[in-house]
Scaffold this motif. Structure first.
Motif, PDB file in Angstrom:
ATOM      1  N   LYS A 158       0.836  -1.201   0.000  1.00 33.58           N
ATOM      2  CA  LYS A 158       0.000   0.000   0.000  1.00 33.58           C
ATOM      3  C   LYS A 158       0.872   1.254   0.000  1.00 33.58           C
ATOM      4  O   LYS A 158       0.678   2.168  -0.816  1.00 33.58           O
ATOM      5  N   THR A 159       1.817   1.274   0.935  1.00 40.56           N
ATOM      6  CA  THR A 159       2.702   2.434   1.001  1.00 40.56           C
ATOM      7  C   THR A 159       3.476   2.590  -0.312  1.00 40.56           C
ATOM      8  O   THR A 159       3.661   3.705  -0.817  1.00 40.56           O
ATOM      9  N   THR A 160       3.872   1.473  -0.857  1.00 45.60           N
ATOM     10  CA  THR A 160       4.626   1.521  -2.109  1.00 45.60           C
ATOM     11  C   THR A 160       3.787   2.101  -3.242  1.00 45.60           C
ATOM     12  O   THR A 160       4.270   2.904  -4.047  1.00 45.60           O
ATOM     13  N   PHE A 168       2.825  10.978   5.547  1.00 43.83           N
ATOM     14  CA  PHE A 168       3.595   9.741   5.652  1.00 43.83           C
ATOM     15  C   PHE A 168       3.123   8.879   6.814  1.00 43.83           C
ATOM     16  O   PHE A 168       2.657   9.372   7.830  1.00 43.83           O
ATOM     17  N   GLN A 169       3.310   7.568   6.638  1.00 41.58           N
ATOM     18  CA  GLN A 169       2.910   6.637   7.689  1.00 41.58           C
ATOM     19  C   GLN A 169       3.803   6.786   8.927  1.00 41.58           C
ATOM     20  O   GLN A 169       3.323   6.819  10.046  1.00 41.58           O
ATOM     21  N   ASP A 170       5.127   6.910   8.705  1.00 41.90           N
ATOM     22  CA  ASP A 170       6.021   7.052   9.858  1.00 41.90           C
ATOM     23  C   ASP A 170       6.182   8.530  10.186  1.00 41.90           C
ATOM     24  O   ASP A 170       7.177   9.160   9.858  1.00 41.90           O
ATOM     25  N   MET A 196      -2.731   9.913   1.647  1.00 41.43           N
ATOM     26  CA  MET A 196      -2.651   9.758   3.103  1.00 41.43           C
ATOM     27  C   MET A 196      -2.384   8.298   3.446  1.00 41.43           C
ATOM     28  O   MET A 196      -3.130   7.412   3.052  1.00 41.43           O
ATOM     29  N   ASP A 197      -1.300   8.078   4.173  1.00 35.62           N
ATOM     30  CA  ASP A 197      -0.880   6.713   4.499  1.00 35.62           C
ATOM     31  C   ASP A 197      -1.210   6.413   5.953  1.00 35.62           C
ATOM     32  O   ASP A 197      -0.474   6.780   6.856  1.00 35.62           O
ATOM     33  N   GLU A 198      -2.312   5.733   6.175  1.00 33.84           N
ATOM     34  CA  GLU A 198      -2.797   5.419   7.523  1.00 33.84           C
ATOM     35  C   GLU A 198      -2.691   6.643   8.417  1.00 33.84           C
ATOM     36  O   GLU A 198      -2.075   6.597   9.484  1.00 33.84           O
TER      37      GLU A 198
HETATM   38 MG    MG Z   1       2.665   1.049   4.876  1.00 37.96          MG
END
Ligand code: MG
Ligand code: ATP
Ligand code: ATP
Ligand code: MG
Lengths: 286, 283, 255, 253, 283
Positions: free
Chosen positions: E69-71, E105-107, E183-185
């Motif tokens: 997903k992130t990719t 970003f997720q992180d 939007m990543d989580e």
């Molecule tokens: Mg991810």
């Protein structure tokens, strides 16, 4: 009036220049000389070449090698000459090393103040003339003040040195004289001389001449006034007073001609230090 | 089957859930927060927190973002000291981290050794416990299988997705075989299915081992599904009100089931109750 | 109170060593042209400080070293930033840098002497050459080590290249660049003194050599000690600078 | 794809170096600077090949390399060990750091006379001076690396109940490794420089003495040949170290 | 009101949701994934991905942890290039990041500048857009209020809780006024109430501005509640099957309501459908 920066090292061979400066012999002839104490003889050719100094006191070996490599330097006056009655230079061996002659030096380590310097060349020639191959001896560059400690530590077995250091080594009991090397050679060859850039010397013949004359006058003063001379030396060479008292003053002679350099040219050719046969008369300006 | 809404400051006298009886010997220590306050940067983050965790109890903590959930958990590890009050475990004040208290950090990216592979990161916990070398490989493989990372053992953390990193951290904590397990939003980065699988896995494991668990989540369903008790924290308690806004006992039989339990009327009732309560306290 | 005690503790080990040396040399009755007792060194230090010669020499060394540092360090920083920011430039220059970097500054002194003679220009050249490479390497590494996510973020929110450098790369790399600068300050002092020992007739290195040649080991050690103290002071200054530039909050950006 | 880019970049890097060589050649051919100061690349190459094949340059080079390697190894080992100790123990830091900070800026060249007086003109003395000078970047970088351990990892260590030693070996050192490697690389450069200085000041046979002799007799081609050899030594050793670094820090990619 | 389960590779021909008509001028560009494949570290992460995002569409992506997903999202920013295939926006291939594509970003911990305060981090986006200095303060205050960080403007990221850091990242993205929002989580670290508040806030904002949104979540409820369409990715697609496992249109009227919408039968039906589908594909 142009200023002359005179570069010298901390040895009494330059006594005539100290006296000429202090007694006003330079000034009298319209020379404005600034004395610059340098720590290493071998830096002097480069300093001359780059015009950091106009006159430099140096030894024949350094000068001849510089000229051999293409630096356009000339010598125009002599500072000191070899004196075969004097005590300098001397070869001292470590106490207990049983070195009595050149033969005993084979396989040993000899400290010299500068590899490729006058003492190094001289000691090699001395060893050779005693019938020993100078290549069988190891030479280690050693600063004068460290010689005594290194002899004591056994790092080196002998040193080629000069006063006041030879006397101090004897007094401390770390070494004893094997030979006063200078006595095995004829008197008169140049030990220290005054050099300049050829361009500067060619443009300032009057100053060159005046400089030589001032030296001659100063040498006469040195012979007449030893006490005052020592006081003058103390100004230019910073040594503790007791050391200064006993400092020997070498034989000085301002006049410089090709024969005075021939000894060195020969020795250096023998030892493979020069690529070309030096043209001695071209190295000297009258 | 009734939600015990316990007034603040008072705790249930008796272990009432079946899990607490299952508590093993390693976990036979009560954890007690005794009027704990904490100031950070001149602000009161936690005020007058007073509650007890029975050995083997599974306590879930909910509350708005920034209300001090992570801070509460750090207090329990001894990484942070309370400004006033005391936290004791088995009657002894917690003075610093101890090996039988494991913690799953919220910022999983920072809690892994980037220079060790997945297997190496799990191995760290085993090395800390002086597990003999020949035993390690087997246990690591076992743990990685449990969290679904078996095929990634040789990767470095930077090559994993967020969820995979978090599962790796969980595996390392399980390797510690802790008596107390502290989990800070451990499933926040997981997809729904993996999450449900891990919920059941963790619940089963701690039940079996009698581990005491403090579990932070922002998912009310998850809190009710997993917990013996759910604690709601209040944001910005100030100095008048306690940080502990509510403590709700969850009397739902175990083992629980992802489909059946979530459809039980008691589950739905508790869910609504908690939801209303929190909505009321929000803003 | 406690910090004072901490500071004093730092002095215990060196003081003990000095006392040991004094006692040992007295007991052995060491008489040498190259070594001196700590007490004699202290006296010589006081004397050299009193007549101003030490301070004059310090000013000369610091002046030449500082100028060399500014020139070499500044160019090194610029090149390091450039190579760090543009991987292409970094890779193209790699071989040349790797080949030139290990050239010892002492080997350059004779060449620099021929070109400039003695004087400030020569010393500055040698110091600058020596400071250039560590500064280049460390700032390049600092820039290359900036958290890639931050750069991605910068690109995505549409910062221009220039803005990314100013607002992200430099602040993030600052802690490590400062470490490099601190190193370069130390190197500048060391090289300046070395040049003076080997050629230049002024400054602390020259003073050291003259003291040695004048059979004043006490004065020589006084110079040596002073050089150490000077370096220590400079370093303390750099640490203070680092503290000012790096707050507890952005420290994390260093790693 | 990546390999091809790498190849192109390496070729470009060689091209840049060749271009600089060509510029040097042009400058000396035009005699803008006297050959006494600046020999042509060809003259340098000739001095180099003659020295290596017929003269004693090869033996001297090996002597210098050996000295550099031992000094560097010594510095790296002591630096990492001491750096780890200081990085981990605030106590040690308080006792030792002020003194280390005082010794650190001492130029190795001016320490040499003292070392000669204390230890004599032995190869061991030169080695210890090399180690002394090359120690600092390793030490500093290691201390810094230990200080920069992510606070969360420190907590992980505490929660896992790692012993002090375990923390150093398993978390502190690997974390410091990246920084320490930077220091170790610098130490290599310094070790080479000090090996040369040591040879010059303490009369150990090596490239240093050869360079000094060339400088004193103004044989600029020999001087440049010596300097070029030093560059080559530095380049080769650095490349080896780089390889080691890439293997040990594989996780960074 | 029927879930359009679209066969793989085919896309809905027409914009059917009301949002798509509301699309503003800035967003009038179709995004097209054209047989995109991506290999990372020698493994096929994304295979044969083929779909279209209409301007103003709100697409949610779900799928197991590590499925890419992130990719996928990074592909859309241009930070990663596909191994084969192409991604175009308005017919032009995406060659690199552009200012009107914003990403959360997720992180979150790594995407904030640790040396800037909360306000400073938001300001960064305004500086990128060359907003005059005197305007910035007002807009920053506005944005911080929207995400509930108004009273934390002077703090540094390291002083914020995880959820607060994530909200800060969202504020910075909104400051960009992007045409496309990735939007990543983004709500993974938020508590339930804050989450719901932000869901509505984001939904309202993008609706108003006509922003095209790609939204990754592992919460199926959230995906259905927010999306015009939900895309499910397949883990380990290999080289035979497409990464795109399913694409489901969500035909629920807007504006949606946290209580009413979630109780609509269509919502529940879609939820069950998606759940079953994913459960089936899991393992
Ligand atoms: Mg991810
Ligand atoms: N080092 C610190 N200095 C000052 N304040 C801090 C520090 N660390 C945390 N805080 C503050 O403490 C409060 C609680 O933080 P904490 O991380 O415990 O929240 P949380 O409940 O875990 O939130 P979330 O669900 O978003 O993770 C926050 O308001 C935060 O700003
Ligand atoms: N730099 C990389 N090198 C090799 N593999 C990678 C790299 N980055 C990611 N991967 C792999 O790509 C896959 C997809 O990763 P991605 O981060 O896109 O997953 P995700 O769907 O976002 O998961 P999550 O929901 O857990 O965040 C994972 O299997 C991961 O191991
Ligand atoms: Mg938290």
């Amino acid at each position: 009036q142009n200023k002359i920066n005179l570069g010298y090292t901390a040895v009494t061979d330059f006594t005539a220049a100290f006296v000429a400066k202090e007694e006003g012999y330079f000034k009298k002839r319209g020379l404005d000389v600034d004395m610059q104490l340098l720590t290493i003889t071998s830096a002097i050719p480069a300093a001359l070449q780059s015009d950091s100094i106009q006159v430099g006191g140096t030894v024949p070996t350094v000068l001849l090698q510089a000229v051999d490599s293409g630096l356009d330097l000339v010598a125009f006056a002599n500072a000191s000459i070899n004196d075969n009655t004097g005590k300098n230079p001397a070869l001292l061996a470590r106490t207990g090393s049983n070195i009595k002659s050149a033969q005993d030096l084979v396989g040993k380590k000899v400290g010299v103040p500068g590899v490729g310097g006058v003492m190094h060349v001289l000691i090699r020639r001395w060893i050779m003339e005693k019938g020993v191959d100078p290549k069988k001896v190891t030479y280690i560059e050693t600063a004068f003040p460290q010689m005594s400690d290194l002899l004591k530590a056994g790092t080196i077995d002998a040193v080629a040195t000069a006063d006041p250091f030879s006397t101090r080594i004897e007094q401390a009991g770390t070494g004893a004289v094997v030979s006063y090397v200078g006595r095995d050679f004829p008197s008169g060859f140049s030990n220290v001389l005054y050099a300049a850039n050829r361009g500067w010397a060619a443009q300032n013949p009057a100053q060159v001449q005046a400089f030589r004359e001032a030296l001659v006058e100063a040498i006469a003063f040195v012979e007449k006034e030893p006490q005052k001379t020592r006081a003058h030396i103390g100004k230019y060479i910073k040594l503790p007073a007791p050391v200064l008292e006993t400092l020997p003053i070498p034989k000085m002679m301002a006049d410089l001609a090709a024969p005075r350099l021939r000894f060195w040219a020969e020795s250096m050719r023998q030892q493979g230090m020069l690529k070309n046969e030096p043209n001695l008369s071209a190295v000297i300006v009258k | 089957m009734n939600a015990q809404v316990v007034p603040l400051g008072q705790q249930p006298r008796q272990a009432s859930s079946p899990r607490r009886q299952a508590a093993g010997a390693g976990a036979s220590k009560q954890i007690r927060f005794d009027r704990v306050c904490l100031d950070l940067g001149g602000r009161r983050i936690i005020n007058d927190l007073d509650f007890v965790m029975e050995p083997g109890e599974f306590v879930c903590v909910v509350g708005p973002s920034g209300c001090g959930k992570t801070t509460l958990l750090r207090l329990l590890t001894g990484l942070v000291k309370p400004s006033t009050g005391a936290i004791t475990r088995g009657g002894v004040e917690i003075s610093g981290p101890s090996r039988d208290v494991a913690i799953v950090f919220q910022d999983y990216g920072k809690a892994l050794l980037p220079w060790r592979t997945v297997a190496g990161n799990v191995s760290l916990a085993l090395e800390a416990m002086a597990v003999p070398k020949e035993e390690r490989a087997g246990r690591i493989a076992d743990l990685l299988r449990k969290v679904g990372l078996a095929s990634h053992a040789e990767k470095y953390p930077s090559q994993l997705s967020g969820g995979m990193q978090q599962r790796l951290q969980i595996a390392r904590c399980l390797a510690q075989e802790p008596a107390v397990l502290l989990m800070d939003e451990p499933f926040g980065a997981l997809d729904a299915m993996t999450r449900q699988g891990l919920q059941d896995e963790v619940a089963g494991l701690v039940e079996e081992l009698g581990t005491t668990v403090l579990f932070i989540t922002h998912d009310l369903d998850e809190a009710i599904y997993l917990g013996d008790r759910v604690i709601a924290l209040r944001a910005n308690p100030g100095r008048d009100s306690s940080s502990l806004a509510q403590s709700i006992a969850i009397d739902i039989a175990r083992p629980r089931d992802q489909l059946a339990t979530r459809e039980e009327p008691e589950f739905l009732r508790l869910r609504r109750h908690l939801f209303d309560f929190i909505q009321e306290h929000h803003k | 109170m406690r910090t004072l005690a901490m500071r004093l503790r730092g002095a215990v080990v060196p003081l003990a060593l000095l006392l040991l040396a004094e006692a040992g040399m007295r007991a052995a009755g060491t008489q040498s042209d190259a070594l001196a007792r700590p007490s004699e060194v202290a006296l010589a230090l006081g004397e050299a400080l009193g007549d101003g010669s030490l301070l004059r020499a310090s000013a000369q060394t610091l002046g030449a070293g500082g100028a060399g540092l500014l020139v070499g360090g500044g160019l090194g920083l610029a090149a390091g930033l450039w190579f760090g920011l543009s991987p292409l430039a970094g890779r193209l220059s790699a071989l040349t840098v790797e080949l030139l970097k290990p050239v010892p500054s002492v080997a350059l002194i004779p060449i620099a002497m021929l070109l400039f003679g003695f004087g400030y220009r020569m010393e500055i050249l040698v110091v600058a050459f020596t400071c250039f490479f560590p500064m280049l390497m460390l700032s390049q590494a600092a820039v290359a080590g900036v958290e890639p996510r931050l750069l991605e973020m910068g690109t995505v929110i549409g910062l221009t290249r220039r803005q990314r450098v100013w607002k992200i790369v430099l602040p993030a790399a600052l802690p490590r660049i400062l470490v490099g600068f601190r190193l370069a300050v130390g190197i500048a002092l060391v090289v300046a003194v070395t040049v003076e020992i080997a050629a230049n007739p002024y400054g602390l290195g020259y003073g050291l050599m003259i003291a040695q040649q004048s059979l004043r080991p006490d004065l020589m050690f006084a110079f040596l000690f002073w050089i150490g103290a000077l370096g220590w002071g400079l370093n303390a200054l750099m640490v203070a600078l680092q503290r000012r530039c790096i707050t507890p909050f952005n420290q994390g950006a260093a790693s | 794809m990546k390999d091809r880019n790498g190849l192109i970049a390496s070729a470009g890097s060689v091209a840049v170096t060749l271009a600089l060589l060509a510029a040097w050649s042009a400058v000396s051919a035009q005699r803008w600077i006297s050959p006494v100061y600046l020999p042509s690349p060809a003259a340098t190459w000739q001095a180099l090949s003659e020295g290596l094949l017929q003269g004693e340059l090869l033996a001297l080079t090996l002597g210098t390399v050996e000295r550099m390697c031992y000094g560097w190894l010594l510095a790296s080992i002591i630096g990492v060990a001491l750096g780890a100790a200081i990085g981990v123990s605030p106590m040690l830091r308080a006792w030792l750091q002020p003194m280390l900070e005082l010794i650190r800026p001492l130029p190795a060249s001016s320490v040499m006379p003292v070392a000669i007086a204390l230890f004599g003109l032995s190869p061991g003395m030169v080695l210890s001076v090399i180690a002394f000078g090359a120690l600092w970047p390793v030490l500093l970088a290691t201390v810094h690396g230990f200080g920069a351990v992510e606070p969360r990892l420190e907590e992980v260590g505490r929660v896992l109940g790692l012993s002090r030693l375990q923390f150093i070996v398993k978390i502190g050192l690997p974390n410091a490794l990246a920084d320490a490697f930077g220091g170790v690389r610098l130490a290599l450069t310094i070790a080479l420089i000090l090996a040369v200085v040591g040879e010059m000041l303490a009369a150990q046979q090596g490239l240093g003495t050869a360079i000094l002799a060339a400088a004193r007799s103004f044989r600029s081609a020999d001087l440049f040949a010596g300097v070029a050899l030093l560059g080559a030594i530095g380049f080769a050793s650095n490349a080896l170290l780089h390889l080691a670094e890439r293997r040990m820090l594989a996780w960074r990619r």
